[in-house]
Design an enzyme around this catalytic site. Structure first.
Site, PDB file in Angstrom:
ATOM      1  CE  LYS A  74      -4.001   2.035   2.417  1.00  0.00           C
ATOM      2  NZ  LYS A  74      -4.948   1.898   3.535  1.00  0.00           N
ATOM      3  CB  SER A 151      -8.285   3.633   2.353  1.00  0.00           C
ATOM      4  OG  SER A 151      -7.429   3.022   3.291  1.00  0.00           O
ATOM      5  CB  SER A 176      -8.513   0.669   5.071  1.00  0.00           C
ATOM      6  OG  SER A 176      -9.157   1.907   5.162  1.00  0.00           O
TER       7      SER A 176
END
Lengths: 478, 456
Positions: A74, A151, A176
């Site tokens: 990420k 996210s 997320s």
């Protein structure tokens, strides 16, 4: 092929790490053109890591438990020398001086870092549509008109689409990891707060941020977690509780689990078709002899979302204060007619933060101002403690909790654009509880609705990742 | 103006004597080129986490114990957020809700108790240097460990504030948590006076205890002579005046939150017991005890106790020598020669002093010779006993020899003789000095006096 099988092939030399990663790079490149899961591909880095792995294999040395596996990261996790922006234009061009501990551990175990994945700016969203200016919105591999969730949308997207052995290092503050995992039909595991070091993670909300993992099966995420977890002297909040052997659905002591069905998560506001899929899955494990009980979590469901947002945004608004054009990231030219540092800071922040980041800075700043602080920030901290106690009471009756992961299937982008900020925040209703309480939780695929994946979520007591993995493995195998 | 008509409170920042910064391992020792003692943590880089230097907690706890404070059993850190170019993160990690210590005190010489409301730990921001057109930032200072100590507003004169800071300085010297040579001690003061309705004015940036009295005296005079508004002012030591920085309405709201990267720290009873052992007897207690036990002069006692090295030397020397003599010599002679030579107590070997005081006590040398020897000891190391032997500096008590010197002095100074006979006692001292000078300081003083009197 599972990671366990693939790595043993690599270790035996029957598959070449370099060739395998070369194929993965080619495939990821073409998939990324279509699905936009990468913010920054790191194909050179992956090739270098694969070369190291191959070198070790050739020398009959241990190349690690992730040898030759493509690992995506990420964007919020720093990698030294690789642009790391947490999806924000305010950090465009920023190349960290450090590598996140979780990432260096995967590299040390033979993982090959293939790219930085797309996310909502600083993690501020549940659909990966609140992206920084100029940053990609990943498209759901099951339907490109739909969101991947967020996210960690890019992480779920590549995990779902990859036709090569891969795991994704992701991060969750309020859901997320499990949210996009559910929307994209992959396994997403978010561990106990403190289980994995946050060193090198660009902060959203430090008391809530947790680094976790996504993969295609429970065993894959279990192996990756085992590698990333553990005490780290660079993060005081990392835990010294010993890391368990999470692989092979281990639970210690080995026993039949008692599963608590969270009453509120099957109620109003949750798509009936999603409820049906999850109920059917629960029935299957019950038929196989697992005991169940209904559990109610009224505090978590009534006060979880507001408490979560008050704490998360209070912390986020301080974390984002450092982005002012002075030391790193985006900046503006200092003009001789500028009216001092306040104007300069404001000009940089106005230009480079996205709308949702600005909204969250304002909300978070408000919640911690004198006069409001006790009523909002401090109260929310107290509520968090009560919610933790509520979960602890539930876990005195059952071993793990089960619920749908998200109240609906991945929404279309056209639907998301119609949602108000409040509707957006309420989409987190099922995931904020375990996140606020710092409990390990995991989403697994649970059939489909309209051809879109549904997620089932298990939640376990603090540091009982072994139980979580056991429950997930049970669901997976039935 | 009577004392209760002035109210003063202090907020003191003390730079801790630690080898590394508060939240990273960057060095703090000595001087370096600007922006060379930095790392991702003290530059506030994204992804870095503060790593607490536990020695800072030890230092704050020890100060708390020394001031008789209550040490909190669980302490935590907070973020104080405001935008300023010297803050790498635009928030400062400090302590807000639960500081290390509360409710301590320092007693002034008058017996007045100054309450120390709290003692906490925080990081220093970077240093700003302003030129005509630009401002430069040196992050070497970013993250330097500080202790902040806050008094209740109970001081009633600039003099009390000075004495408070001076006493505090002595205590932190005793605890060895402050480096007097390189460390910075800075105070912010609030001061208000009755005749202006106790309108509170804060004065920032007062460096050290020598400035505090100047700054507060200036401000007191200003408040008496001019209208007073609630505001924050800054002390300009060069100009010797305070100037307005901002009105109270513009004060910032710092939006404190708990620092989530540093879990609360438990202060255990065992830990406190360990630290208590490292808190030395404090100067005021020491000096009072000496006066009582050894009957030494109270003023001498206080001055000797105010510096740890000197106090330890005193305690070492009085094991073998008369405390009254030692107290007198340390305060009047040793401190004088150290001041002159710019040396410290540590520069003179205690054994040499031990020899010297043995010579004085046995009256083997005169005070005059003793003074010369101590002056020379501050310059170079030697054995006083050997030097006295080699240079024949021992006392002369030979009456005939001294009588000859006295006769010479009387013959050469007829005016002094007539003055003395006219009743001027001082003239005798003059003649005494002349005799002692021609004896090169070695003649026994009693014998000189006796012979002079006889001859006159």
């Amino acid at each position: 092929m599972s990671i366990r099988q693939f790595v043993s092939e690599i270790q035996r030399g029957s598959i070449s790490a370099e060739e395998s990663i070369a194929k993965a790079i080619k495939s990821a490149g073409s998939l990324n053109k279509k699905l936009k899961f990468f913010i920054t591909p790191t194909f050179d880095l992956a090739a270098r890591h694969a070369h190291q792995v191959q070198h070790l294999v050739n020398n009959h040395s241990d190349a690690g438990r992730l040898a030759g596996i493509a690992v995506s990261v990420k964007d919020a996790l720093c990698i030294e020398g690789v642009e790391s922006c947490a999806g924000s234009a305010v950090l465009k061009g920023y190349k960290p001086l450090i590598t996140a501990t979780a990432v260096s551990k995967t590299i040390a175990s033979g993982g090959c870092i293939i790219g930085k994945t797309a996310q909502d700016e600083f993690g501020f969203g549940g659909f990966n549509t609140n992206v920084g200016q100029g940053f990609p919105v990943p498209l759901n591999p099951h339907d490109s008109l739909r969101s991947c969730g967020g996210s960690s949308g890019g992480a779920a997207c590549i995990t779902s689409a990859a036709d090569f052995p891969h795991i994704a290092v992701a991060e969750s503050t309020g859901g997320s990891i499990v949210n996009p995992a559910a929307f994209c039909g992959v396994v997403g595991l978010c561990p106990t707060y403190g289980r994995v070091s946050r060193n090198g993670l660009i902060d959203y909300a430090n008391s809530l941020d947790k680094i976790g993992v996504m993969g295609r099966c429970v065993d894959d995420v279990a192996i990756a977690l085992e590698i990333m977890a553990g005490k780290d002297s660079n993060d005081h909040t990392s835990s010294s509780v010993p890391v368990g052997y999470y692989g092979s659905h281990a639970v210690s002591p080995r026993r039949q689990l008692k599963v608590g069905i969270v009453k509120e998560s099957f109620g109003e506001g949750v798509d009936e078709r999603v409820v049906k899929n999850v109920r059917d899955a629960i029935k299957k494990v019950t038929d196989a002899g697992v005991q169940t009980a209904e559990v109610s979590l009224p505090l978590a469901f009534n006060y979880g979302v507001p408490s979560y947002y008050l704490i998360a945004l209070s912390e986020a608004s301080t974390n984002l204060a450092r982005y002012n054009g002075l030391l790193f990231g985006a900046t503006e030219k200092l003009s001789s007619d500028s009216k001092g540092f306040r104007d300069f800071f404001a000009s940089v922040r106005t230009k480079y933060f996205g709308a949702e980041a600005k909204r969250r800075i304002l909300l978070g700043t408000f919640a911690r101002m004198a006069g409001w602080r006790d009523a909002y920030y401090t109260k929310a901290l107290q509520v968090r403690q009560l919610i933790i106690q509520e979960y602890q009471r539930a876990f005195s009756q059952v071993d793990v909790l089960v619920s749908p992961t998200m109240p609906f299937i991945a929404p279309k982008f056209s639907e998301i654009s119609q949602m108000s900020p409040l509707q957006n925040y309420m989409a987190d209703i099922l995931t904020v509880g375990p996140n606020l309480a710092g409990l390990p939780h995991m989403s697994l695929p649970c059939g489909t609705v309209e051809g879109m994946p549904v997620g089932i979520m298990f939640t376990a007591p603090h540091f009982r990742e072994d139980m979580l993995i056991h429950a997930g493995g049970m669901h997976e195998s039935i | 103006m009577s004392p209760s008509e002035v109210i003063i409170g202090l907020e003191v920042h003390i730079q801790l004597k630690l080898n590394s910064k508060l939240f990273c391992s960057c060095s703090t020792v000595g001087e370096e080129e600007p922006n060379t003692r930095v790392c991702p943590i003290c530059l506030g880089h994204p992804g870095t986490k503060p790593l607490l230097n536990k020695k800072a907690v030890d230092a704050a706890v020890r100060l708390g114990l020394a001031l008789g404070s209550t040490i909190n059993k669980k302490i935590n850190f907070s973020r104080k957020q405001y935008f300023y170019p010297d803050l790498a993160k635009n928030y400062q990690i400090t302590q807000y809700e639960i500081p290390v210590a509360i409710s301590g005190s320092i007693v002034l010489s008058s017996g007045k108790i100054i309450d120390v409301a709290r003692i906490h730990i925080e990081e220093d921001p970077a240093a700003l240097t302003h030129t005509d057109s630009t401002s430069l930032i040196d992050y070497n200072r970013s993250g330097i460990p500080l202790i902040e100590l806050v008094t209740k507003p109970v001081m009633n004169s600039p003099d009390e504030a000075r004495e408070f800071l001076n006493t505090l300085l002595t205590i932190i010297g005793y605890l060895d948590i402050f480096d007097q040579n390189t460390g910075i001690m800075k105070a912010d003061a609030n001061i208000s006076i009755a005749e202006k309705g106790f309108t509170r004015v804060e004065i920032k940036n007062i460096l050290g205890f020598k400035e505090i009295e100047r700054a507060l005296s200036y401000e007191l005079a200003r408040q008496k002579a001019h209208p007073v508004v609630r505001e924050t002012r800054s002390w300009d030591a060069v100009a010797g005046q305070t100037y307005s920085m901002r009105a109270k309405e513009q004060e910032e709201d710092y939006g404190y939150i708990f620092e989530p990267d540093i879990p609360p720290i438990n202060i255990s009873a065992e830990y406190l017991e360990e630290l208590k052992k490292t808190v030395p007897e404090l100067p005021s207690t020491k000096s009072e005890r000496w006066v009582k036990e050894h009957k030494i002069d109270a003023a001498d006692s206080k001055i000797i106790a105010s510096e740890l090295q000197l106090a330890l030397l005193f305690e070492q020397l009085i094991q073998h020598h008369n405390p009254v003599l030692i107290a007198k010599w340390l305060r009047r002679e040793l401190l004088r020669v150290l001041n002159l030579s710019g040396k410290t107590v540590a520069d003179i070997k205690p054994d040499r002093l031990h020899e010297l005081f043995a010579l004085l006590e046995s009256k083997t040398v005169t005070d005059k010779i003793g003074q010369k020897l101590i002056e020379e000891l501050a310059k170079s190391d030697f054995s006083p006993r050997q030097r006295v032997e080699e240079q024949k500096l021992g006392v002369i008590s030979d009456g005939e020899f001294i009588a000859k010197l006295c006769k010479d002095a009387i013959a050469q100074n007829p005016k002094a003789v007539s003055d003395y006979k006219a009743g001027e006692e001082k003239a005798l001292h003059f003649l005494f000095g002349k005799v002692m000078a021609s004896a090169k300081g070695k003649a026994k003083p009693d014998v000189i006096k006796q012979i002079l009197k006889e001859l006159l």
